[in-house]
Design a protein around this motif. Structure first.
Motif, PDB file in Angstrom:
ATOM      1  N   ASN A   1      46.544  67.887  36.166  1.00  0.00           N
ATOM      2  CA  ASN A   1      46.124  68.893  35.193  1.00  0.00           C
ATOM      3  C   ASN A   1      44.969  68.381  34.339  1.00  0.00           C
ATOM      4  OD1 ASN A   1      48.014  70.751  36.082  1.00  0.00           O
ATOM      5  ND2 ASN A   1      49.592  69.921  34.739  1.00  0.00           N
ATOM      6  N   THR A   2      43.976  67.832  35.007  1.00  0.00           N
ATOM      7  CA  THR A   2      42.785  67.330  34.343  1.00  0.00           C
ATOM      8  C   THR A   2      41.617  68.220  34.730  1.00  0.00           C
ATOM      9  OG1 THR A   2      43.649  65.088  34.466  1.00  0.00           O
ATOM     10  CG2 THR A   2      41.307  65.316  34.031  1.00  0.00           C
ATOM     11  N   ASP A   3      40.991  68.829  33.729  1.00  0.00           N
ATOM     12  CA  ASP A   3      39.855  69.721  33.948  1.00  0.00           C
ATOM     13  C   ASP A   3      38.592  69.100  33.373  1.00  0.00           C
ATOM     14  OD1 ASP A   3      41.415  71.771  35.105  1.00  0.00           O
ATOM     15  OD2 ASP A   3      42.012  72.458  33.112  1.00  0.00           O
ATOM     16  N   PHE A   4      37.483  69.267  34.099  1.00  0.00           N
ATOM     17  CA  PHE A   4      36.174  68.779  33.677  1.00  0.00           C
ATOM     18  C   PHE A   4      35.225  69.971  33.582  1.00  0.00           C
ATOM     19  CE2 PHE A   4      38.256  65.474  36.043  1.00  0.00           C
ATOM     20  CZ  PHE A   4      37.939  64.295  35.406  1.00  0.00           C
ATOM     21  N   PHE A   5      34.502  70.073  32.484  1.00  0.00           N
ATOM     22  CA  PHE A   5      33.461  71.087  32.322  1.00  0.00           C
ATOM     23  C   PHE A   5      32.192  70.341  31.938  1.00  0.00           C
ATOM     24  CE2 PHE A   5      37.465  73.015  31.019  1.00  0.00           C
ATOM     25  CZ  PHE A   5      37.498  74.139  31.834  1.00  0.00           C
ATOM     26  N   GLY A   6      31.092  70.604  32.638  1.00  0.00           N
ATOM     27  CA  GLY A   6      29.914  69.824  32.302  1.00  0.00           C
ATOM     28  C   GLY A   6      28.611  70.412  32.781  1.00  0.00           C
ATOM     29  N   PHE A   7      27.554  69.703  32.424  1.00  0.00           N
ATOM     30  CA  PHE A   7      26.188  70.026  32.815  1.00  0.00           C
ATOM     31  C   PHE A   7      25.533  68.749  33.311  1.00  0.00           C
ATOM     32  CE2 PHE A   7      27.294  73.079  29.539  1.00  0.00           C
ATOM     33  CZ  PHE A   7      26.973  74.272  30.169  1.00  0.00           C
ATOM     34  N   GLY A   8      24.591  68.887  34.236  1.00  0.00           N
ATOM     35  CA  GLY A   8      23.933  67.695  34.745  1.00  0.00           C
ATOM     36  C   GLY A   8      22.629  68.010  35.426  1.00  0.00           C
ATOM     37  N   VAL A   9      21.952  66.951  35.816  1.00  0.00           N
ATOM     38  CA  VAL A   9      20.705  67.062  36.562  1.00  0.00           C
ATOM     39  C   VAL A   9      20.738  66.043  37.694  1.00  0.00           C
ATOM     40  CG1 VAL A   9      19.464  65.476  35.029  1.00  0.00           C
ATOM     41  CG2 VAL A   9      18.189  67.129  36.385  1.00  0.00           C
ATOM     42  N   THR A  10      20.260  66.453  38.869  1.00  0.00           N
ATOM     43  CA  THR A  10      20.206  65.587  40.044  1.00  0.00           C
ATOM     44  C   THR A  10      18.777  65.556  40.553  1.00  0.00           C
ATOM     45  OG1 THR A  10      22.462  66.175  40.664  1.00  0.00           O
ATOM     46  CG2 THR A  10      21.090  65.198  42.376  1.00  0.00           C
ATOM     47  N   ARG A  11      18.286  64.380  40.837  1.00  0.00           N
ATOM     48  CA  ARG A  11      16.957  64.204  41.435  1.00  0.00           C
ATOM     49  C   ARG A  11      17.164  63.900  42.899  1.00  0.00           C
ATOM     50  NH1 ARG A  11      12.019  63.964  43.148  1.00  0.00           N
ATOM     51  NH2 ARG A  11      10.626  62.312  42.506  1.00  0.00           N
ATOM     52  N   GLU A  12      16.675  64.778  43.773  1.00  0.00           N
ATOM     53  CA  GLU A  12      16.823  64.582  45.211  1.00  0.00           C
ATOM     54  C   GLU A  12      15.495  64.159  45.808  1.00  0.00           C
ATOM     55  OE1 GLU A  12      18.350  68.323  46.602  1.00  0.00           O
ATOM     56  OE2 GLU A  12      20.399  67.605  46.427  1.00  0.00           O
ATOM     57  N   ILE A  13      15.524  63.111  46.632  1.00  0.00           N
ATOM     58  CA  ILE A  13      14.311  62.615  47.272  1.00  0.00           C
ATOM     59  C   ILE A  13      14.573  62.446  48.765  1.00  0.00           C
ATOM     60  CG2 ILE A  13      13.349  61.463  45.248  1.00  0.00           C
ATOM     61  CD1 ILE A  13      14.547  58.872  46.225  1.00  0.00           C
ATOM     62  N   PRO A  14      13.596  62.782  49.600  1.00  0.00           N
ATOM     63  CA  PRO A  14      13.769  62.598  51.043  1.00  0.00           C
ATOM     64  C   PRO A  14      13.728  61.113  51.400  1.00  0.00           C
ATOM     65  CG  PRO A  14      11.586  63.460  50.556  1.00  0.00           C
ATOM     66  CD  PRO A  14      12.323  63.410  49.264  1.00  0.00           C
ATOM     67  N   VAL A  15      14.391  60.764  52.495  1.00  0.00           N
ATOM     68  CA  VAL A  15      14.409  59.392  52.976  1.00  0.00           C
ATOM     69  C   VAL A  15      13.254  59.232  53.958  1.00  0.00           C
ATOM     70  CG1 VAL A  15      15.750  57.664  54.235  1.00  0.00           C
ATOM     71  CG2 VAL A  15      16.893  59.240  52.679  1.00  0.00           C
ATOM     72  N   ASP A  16      12.380  58.274  53.689  1.00  0.00           N
ATOM     73  CA  ASP A  16      11.230  58.043  54.577  1.00  0.00           C
ATOM     74  C   ASP A  16      11.700  57.600  55.952  1.00  0.00           C
ATOM     75  OD1 ASP A  16       9.382  58.692  52.653  1.00  0.00           O
ATOM     76  OD2 ASP A  16       9.114  56.622  51.960  1.00  0.00           O
ATOM     77  N   GLY A  17      11.130  58.183  56.968  1.00  0.00           N
ATOM     78  CA  GLY A  17      11.437  57.805  58.339  1.00  0.00           C
ATOM     79  C   GLY A  17      12.642  58.492  58.944  1.00  0.00           C
ATOM     80  N   ILE A  18      13.448  59.163  58.117  1.00  0.00           N
ATOM     81  CA  ILE A  18      14.623  59.872  58.637  1.00  0.00           C
ATOM     82  C   ILE A  18      14.490  61.334  58.213  1.00  0.00           C
ATOM     83  CG2 ILE A  18      17.126  60.005  58.715  1.00  0.00           C
ATOM     84  CD1 ILE A  18      17.201  57.110  57.743  1.00  0.00           C
TER      85      ILE A  18
ATOM     86  N   ASP B   1      15.332  65.206  57.606  1.00  0.00           N
ATOM     87  CA  ASP B   1      16.490  66.006  57.201  1.00  0.00           C
ATOM     88  C   ASP B   1      17.577  65.206  56.485  1.00  0.00           C
ATOM     89  OD1 ASP B   1      15.240  68.191  58.305  1.00  0.00           O
ATOM     90  OD2 ASP B   1      16.298  68.037  60.215  1.00  0.00           O
ATOM     91  N   VAL B   2      17.226  64.092  55.863  1.00  0.00           N
ATOM     92  CA  VAL B   2      18.165  63.311  55.066  1.00  0.00           C
ATOM     93  C   VAL B   2      17.560  63.126  53.690  1.00  0.00           C
ATOM     94  CG1 VAL B   2      19.337  61.080  54.810  1.00  0.00           C
ATOM     95  CG2 VAL B   2      19.107  62.116  57.066  1.00  0.00           C
ATOM     96  N   LYS B   3      18.393  63.275  52.653  1.00  0.00           N
ATOM     97  CA  LYS B   3      17.901  63.076  51.291  1.00  0.00           C
ATOM     98  C   LYS B   3      18.941  62.342  50.458  1.00  0.00           C
ATOM     99  CE  LYS B   3      19.188  67.780  50.096  1.00  0.00           C
ATOM    100  NZ  LYS B   3      18.730  69.059  49.588  1.00  0.00           N
ATOM    101  N   LEU B   4      18.450  61.582  49.482  1.00  0.00           N
ATOM    102  CA  LEU B   4      19.299  60.868  48.542  1.00  0.00           C
ATOM    103  C   LEU B   4      19.196  61.544  47.188  1.00  0.00           C
ATOM    104  CD1 LEU B   4      18.503  57.127  49.319  1.00  0.00           C
ATOM    105  CD2 LEU B   4      20.527  58.421  49.956  1.00  0.00           C
ATOM    106  N   GLY B   5      20.288  61.523  46.448  1.00  0.00           N
ATOM    107  CA  GLY B   5      20.292  62.120  45.119  1.00  0.00           C
ATOM    108  C   GLY B   5      20.818  61.155  44.082  1.00  0.00           C
ATOM    109  N   PHE B   6      20.194  61.168  42.920  1.00  0.00           N
ATOM    110  CA  PHE B   6      20.638  60.379  41.778  1.00  0.00           C
ATOM    111  C   PHE B   6      20.897  61.357  40.649  1.00  0.00           C
ATOM    112  CE2 PHE B   6      17.841  57.840  44.384  1.00  0.00           C
ATOM    113  CZ  PHE B   6      18.617  56.726  44.622  1.00  0.00           C
ATOM    114  N   SER B   7      22.075  61.292  40.040  1.00  0.00           N
ATOM    115  CA  SER B   7      22.434  62.302  39.051  1.00  0.00           C
ATOM    116  C   SER B   7      22.876  61.677  37.739  1.00  0.00           C
ATOM    117  CB  SER B   7      23.544  63.206  39.589  1.00  0.00           C
ATOM    118  OG  SER B   7      24.717  62.459  39.832  1.00  0.00           O
TER     119      SER B   7
END
Length: 185
Positions: free
Chosen positions: A99-116, A118-124
């Motif tokens: 019974n633990t609820d989380f409510f929040g806001f955030g931002v994620t920076r997504e960047i493509p992976v060089d050489g691969i 259709d793959v991307k990494l995200g940092f949030s």
């Protein structure tokens, strides 16, 4: 007679502008003289929905010397807006059986992976309020990392890890590791 003339004019006009190949554009920027354009330059809807599920570990230290760590399933729902390579989102999460609820806001920076492709990494980075049974509402900062595979023009599937650093009287951390599915609306 007039209806037929309008219908013929509409069909001829639409057929002449349908599926033209990209070509040369003359004139100043944004003038629309010539064909121009990009073959895949259509605007995407920047709104998205992301559904996640996985394992959550809540580790806390009560006032007693005993430590407790509980691992359980979690799920969450994110609704977000994409602006360039940043995703701004609102999130609701719940840890099942606790019974633990989380409510929040955030931002994620997504960047493509060089050489691969259709793959991307995200940092949030985000912030959440946490409401647990028999506890006061707590505030946390939530850094995270993710990796995703682009399945199509509108679909992503990936994994993510987030650690909630809770500001409270107790030493509380929440680790969440899970899989997600994201759809561009």
């Amino acid at each position: 007679m007039m209806f037929n003339l309008i219908l013929v004019f509409t069909i001829v006009f639409c057929a002449s502008n349908y599926a033209q190949e990209p070509g040369r554009t003359d004139g100043p920027e944004e003038s629309e003289f010539g064909r121009g354009g990009y073959p895949f330059g259509g605007k995407k809807n920047p709104w998205y929905i992301q559904v996640s599920f996985g394992s959550a570990s809540v580790k806390s230290e009560d006032k007693s010397p005993l430590k407790s760590e509980i691992t359980d399933l979690y799920y969450d729902l994110k609704v977000g807006y994409r602006l360039d390579s940043f995703n701004f989102n609102a999130v609701y999460s719940q840890i099942d059986q606790q019974n633990t609820d989380f409510f929040g806001f955030g931002v994620t920076r997504e960047i493509p992976v060089d050489g691969i492709s259709d793959v991307k990494l995200g940092f949030s980075l985000g912030s959440e309020t946490i409401k647990r049974d028999n506890w006061d509402t707590e505030f946390s900062i939530v850094p995270g990392i993710s990796a995703a595979v682009i399945l199509g023009n509108r679909f992503d599937i990936g994994v993510d890890y987030r650690r909630s650093i809770v500001f409270s009287d107790y030493n509380v951390t929440v680790n969440r590791f899970g899989a997600y599915f994201k759809i561009q609306l």
